[in-house]
Design an enzyme around this catalytic site. Structure first.
Site, mmCIF file in Angstrom:
data_model
loop_
_atom_site.group_PDB
_atom_site.id
_atom_site.type_symbol
_atom_site.label_atom_id
_atom_site.label_comp_id
_atom_site.label_asym_id
_atom_site.label_seq_id
_atom_site.Cartn_x
_atom_site.Cartn_y
_atom_site.Cartn_z
ATOM 1 N N ASP A 1 36.112 33.437 53.993
ATOM 2 C CA ASP A 1 36.653 34.495 53.129
ATOM 3 C C ASP A 1 37.240 33.838 51.881
ATOM 4 O OD1 ASP A 1 38.031 37.633 53.694
ATOM 5 O OD2 ASP A 1 38.570 36.423 51.956
ATOM 6 N N ASP B 1 32.857 38.908 49.247
ATOM 7 C CA ASP B 1 33.582 37.634 49.356
ATOM 8 C C ASP B 1 33.758 37.129 50.789
ATOM 9 O OD1 ASP B 1 35.884 38.957 50.398
ATOM 10 O OD2 ASP B 1 37.183 37.574 49.314
ATOM 11 N N GLU B 2 32.991 37.667 51.737
ATOM 12 C CA GLU B 2 33.133 37.118 53.091
ATOM 13 C C GLU B 2 31.811 37.104 53.833
ATOM 14 O OE1 GLU B 2 35.404 39.502 55.916
ATOM 15 O OE2 GLU B 2 35.314 41.171 54.519
HETATM 16 P P1 TTP Z 1 39.897 40.497 49.921
HETATM 17 O O1 TTP Z 1 39.158 39.397 50.564
HETATM 18 O O2 TTP Z 1 40.568 41.511 50.792
HETATM 19 O O3 TTP Z 1 41.038 39.925 48.981
HETATM 20 P P2 TTP Z 1 41.038 38.628 48.068
HETATM 21 O O4 TTP Z 1 39.808 37.807 48.237
HETATM 22 O O5 TTP Z 1 41.339 39.045 46.666
HETATM 23 O O6 TTP Z 1 42.304 37.839 48.600
HETATM 24 P P3 TTP Z 1 42.453 37.022 49.946
HETATM 25 O O7 TTP Z 1 42.769 35.629 49.507
HETATM 26 O O8 TTP Z 1 43.602 37.673 50.631
HETATM 27 O O9 TTP Z 1 41.174 37.127 50.719
HETATM 28 O O10 TTP Z 1 38.957 41.293 48.948
HETATM 29 C C1 TTP Z 1 37.931 40.668 48.177
HETATM 30 C C2 TTP Z 1 37.865 41.300 46.820
HETATM 31 O O11 TTP Z 1 37.649 42.693 46.949
HETATM 32 C C3 TTP Z 1 39.114 41.151 46.003
HETATM 33 O O12 TTP Z 1 39.163 39.928 45.272
HETATM 34 C C4 TTP Z 1 39.065 42.343 45.110
HETATM 35 C C5 TTP Z 1 38.336 43.384 45.896
HETATM 36 N N1 TTP Z 1 39.290 44.369 46.419
HETATM 37 C C6 TTP Z 1 39.486 45.558 45.720
HETATM 38 O O13 TTP Z 1 38.822 45.795 44.702
HETATM 39 N N2 TTP Z 1 40.409 46.437 46.171
HETATM 40 C C7 TTP Z 1 41.186 46.221 47.278
HETATM 41 O O14 TTP Z 1 42.022 47.049 47.651
HETATM 42 C C8 TTP Z 1 40.972 44.991 47.996
HETATM 43 C C9 TTP Z 1 41.805 44.693 49.228
HETATM 44 C C10 TTP Z 1 40.033 44.112 47.537
HETATM 45 MG MG MG Z 2 39.080 37.293 50.152
#
Ligand code: TTP
Ligand code: MG
Length: 411
Positions: A21, A127-128
């Site tokens: 992730d 992103d995962e």
């Molecule tokens: P996430 O993997 O939930 O968050 P992240 O990668 O930004 O942070 P983390 O280090 O905690 O993993 O989500 C991936 C992407 O999805 C994030 O960069 C932006 C988008 N996203 C939104 O647009 N709205 C939201 O509410 C969330 C949670 C994520």
């Molecule tokens: Mg993330």
């Protein structure tokens, strides 16, 4: 430790599953193209431009999170939490508008790395992704593999990731979140229950605030409490989902990491403890690698048209050589012969690491649509990272160029 399983269903607790992730993904993508944002609080969102004031935060860098910024917050509120002007060398808040096209590009680059190191990759969002690397390594090598992969993603896609390793998808996901950002958490089979037990309910994927509240009203506070809760009670309260969260809390999750489409190559590589020029050792190692790759191909009914080796010489010079055949084959002896032939060029050179790869794959049982799907998902798989000078292709067709990547970072 066994939950309810269908008779005959395999117990797959010996698998090695990775959940990758990306850290603050959109913000990291913004940093990649604007290094001035490194170390700064960065908020990414939409709806705050040209006088609009109803925008929400998509994500924020970890520096911004320290000020209390979080996803879904109003952007105006988020920016109010951040320093507006810079005191001396202190931080200052930055806002960037969501740019999905850019994030998709970076995401494809990350996936290209994942496709390279694992045969089974399941991307589940921008992103995962989950990887199953059971065929590639044992638990003793899992931490090194995950750390290498994280470094490789950073180097080749320019963004940070966190990785969880566990015997199943659900625990791997909890593990990737456990030490964010830039974390690697390995949970071998014997540690799954003790790893999960103290964590709060919301750490488990599928438990949101509403379910957590309902569970707490039943006296269940942690994942450990959930694991030892009465299954019938959970099913009464939550139906089928009760069964699922109970299983996951107990570290049971038999879902397979199902790849989208098919791989573009199969490969394996191995490093010597010390660089060696011992021709017998080198040949033995090459034969072992070739056997492993061809067995995998054969088991999966995959044919290949190109056979290649990778040779790393000190300090870290990567050389790839390959030969293409006129048609796809499944021929272990031929892979061995060609690999041994290709290595002759490196006679008397000290070698740090060796790899064998078959590519230009054909799938006996697969239809074209799934291949197309995979190709879309791995469209950057053709990237070249090694200097052109290292490339040499004993290739039948002129238009075919072998990939040379610094990847294939396996066992
Ligand atoms: P996430 O993997 O939930 O968050 P992240 O990668 O930004 O942070 P983390 O280090 O905690 O993993 O989500 C991936 C992407 O999805 C994030 O960069 C932006 C988008 N996203 C939104 O647009 N709205 C939201 O509410 C969330 C949670 C994520
Ligand atoms: Mg993330």
């Amino acid at each position: 430790m066994s939950g309810a399983r269908l008779p005959g269903a395999p117990t797959r607790e010996d698998r090695i599953v990775l959940h990758v992730d990306m850290d603050c993904f959109y913000a990291a993508c913004e940093r990649r193209r604007d290094p001035d944002l490194e170390g700064e609080p960065v908020v990414v969102g939409m709806g705050y431009e040209s006088g609009e004031s109803h925008g929400a935060v998509a994500t924020a860098s970890y520096e911004a999170r320290e000020y209390g910024v979080e996803s879904a917050q109003a952007i105006s509120q988020a920016l109010d939490l951040l320093p507006r002007t810079r005191d001396d060398d202190g931080p200052v808040g930055h806002y960037r508008q969501v740019d999905m096209a850019h994030y998709e590009t970076v995401s494809q680059e990350v996936k290209a790395v994942l496709c390279e190191v694992a045969d089974t990759v399941r991307a589940v969002s921008i992103d995962e992704a989950y990887l199953d690397v059971t065929d590639r390594l044992g638990w003793t090598g899992a931490a090194v593999f995950a750390r290498n992969l994280k470094a490789q993603i950073r180097e080749e896609a320019g963004v940070p990731a966190s990785i969880g390793v566990a015997p199943n998808m659900s625990t791997a996901k909890v593990a990737s979140d456990y030490d964010k950002p830039d974390g690697v958490v390995v949970v071998p089979p014997d540690d799954v229950r003790s790893f999960l037990a103290p964590l709060s309910l919301e750490e488990l994927h599928g438990i949101g605030p509403v379910t957590a509240r309902a569970l707490r009203s039943m006296g269940i506070e942690t994942i450990g409490d959930l694991a030892s809760a009465d299954r019938g009670r959970l099913v009464d309260q939550f139906g089928e989902r009760g069964r699922e969260i109970h299983d996951h809390a107990r570290g049971h999750d038999d879902r397979e990491v199902e790849p989208v489409g098919q791989p573009k190559s199969l490969s394996n590589e191995s490093a010597f403890t010390e660089p060696t020029d011992d021709a017998d050792r080198i040949a033995d190692r090459l034969v072992t690698l070739a056997e492993e790759v061809t067995t995998r191909a054969s088991t999966r009914e995959i044919l290949y048209k190109t056979i290649g080796i990778k040779v790393v010489t000190p300090p870290f010079d990567v050389h790839t050589r390959a030969r293409s055949l006129s048609g796809p084959v499944d021929d272990a002896a031929l892979v061995e012969t060609i690999a041994l032939d290709l290595i002759e060029e490196f006679e008397e050179q000290a070698i740090r690491k060796l790899g064998v790869r078959v590519s230009n794959l054909a799938f006996v049982e697969e239809d074209q649509s799934s291949l197309d799907e995979w190709n879309r998902n791995c469209s950057n798989d053709q990237q070249t990272n090694e200097p052109e000078a290292n490339a040499r292709s004993d290739v039948a067709s002129n238009d075919e160029r072998e990939r040379q990547t610094s990847v294939f970072e396996f066992t």
